[in-house]
Scaffold this motif. Sequence first.
Motif, short mmCIF file in Angstrom:
data_model
loop_
_atom_site.label_atom_id
_atom_site.label_comp_id
_atom_site.label_asym_id
_atom_site.label_seq_id
_atom_site.Cartn_x
_atom_site.Cartn_y
_atom_site.Cartn_z
N PHE A 6 0.82 -1.20 0.00
CA PHE A 6 0.00 0.00 0.00
C PHE A 6 0.86 1.26 0.00
O PHE A 6 1.79 1.38 0.80
N ILE A 8 0.58 5.31 0.91
CA ILE A 8 -0.12 5.89 2.07
C ILE A 8 -0.92 7.14 1.69
O ILE A 8 -2.14 7.16 1.82
N THR A 11 -4.08 6.99 -0.54
CA THR A 11 -4.45 5.57 -0.62
C THR A 11 -5.03 5.07 0.70
O THR A 11 -6.10 4.47 0.74
N ILE A 12 -4.32 5.34 1.79
CA ILE A 12 -4.79 5.00 3.13
C ILE A 12 -5.34 6.25 3.83
O ILE A 12 -6.33 6.19 4.55
N GLU A 89 -9.17 9.50 6.99
CA GLU A 89 -9.07 8.14 6.44
C GLU A 89 -9.73 8.05 5.07
O GLU A 89 -10.81 8.60 4.85
N ALA A 93 -10.38 2.17 4.64
CA ALA A 93 -8.96 1.79 4.69
C ALA A 93 -8.63 0.92 5.89
O ALA A 93 -8.01 -0.14 5.75
N LYS A 94 -9.02 1.35 7.08
CA LYS A 94 -8.65 0.58 8.28
C LYS A 94 -9.30 -0.80 8.29
O LYS A 94 -8.65 -1.79 8.66
N LEU A 97 -7.40 -2.97 5.79
CA LEU A 97 -6.10 -3.35 6.33
C LEU A 97 -6.25 -4.45 7.37
O LEU A 97 -5.50 -5.43 7.38
N LEU A 123 -0.66 7.92 9.62
CA LEU A 123 -1.34 6.69 10.00
C LEU A 123 -1.91 6.79 11.41
O LEU A 123 -3.04 6.38 11.68
#
Length: 222
Positions: A6, A8, A11-12, A89, A93-94, A97, A123
Amino acid sequence: MNLVIFDIDGTIVDSVSADDQCFIQSFEDLHNIDLSQSDWHDFRHVTDSGLTIEIFETHFGRKPLDEEVQELKDYFYKLLTQRSNDITEIRGAKNTLTSFIDNPKISIAFATGGWRETALLKLSTIGFELGDLILTSANEHFDRSEITKLAIDTSLQVENLDSFETITYIGDGLWDLKTAQRLGINFIGIDYHQNNKLIKVGAAKVVTDLTDPQKIIEWIDS
């Protein structure tokens, strides 16, 4: 086992705007360099270290000293902490993951063109702690392909494997797509703000967010 790498920013975490503005302000405040009209696509390496090196070479005719890089990183980090409310976020995403971490067929890693310190800050801002997951960054190299290759090599070592069944890079930038093409690995694009830039250059697999991890798994398996 399949490896999923990934990016970041974008994207995240939805952080590209705040990140760009703080990076630009850092050079303005510390070195009186105006980057407000810059197009990152015009630079050789669109990573924090790559941009910093090229900016110093252009304006000062030399590479930055280690202490100048550290000063810039510290100042950039401080500015980003003041913009934490602007870092959010990417939808899903979370959860994605977490589901990938729990999936025995998937190994995950992070490869970012940002510096490690600010990547961890972003993050943490959305409530995700890296723990012992692999993160390679602009701290290790100025070239995004080398950063990503290091994530692959480190993942192979950690998993004690000679190779992965598939390797997929998930990112939002044109440079992410180019990196995947250069390394000969799969690519899934994130188009959170729906600007269609990845589709326009031929990316075949693009989603707007990470709310459907099963779709990503199906793409990985295919």
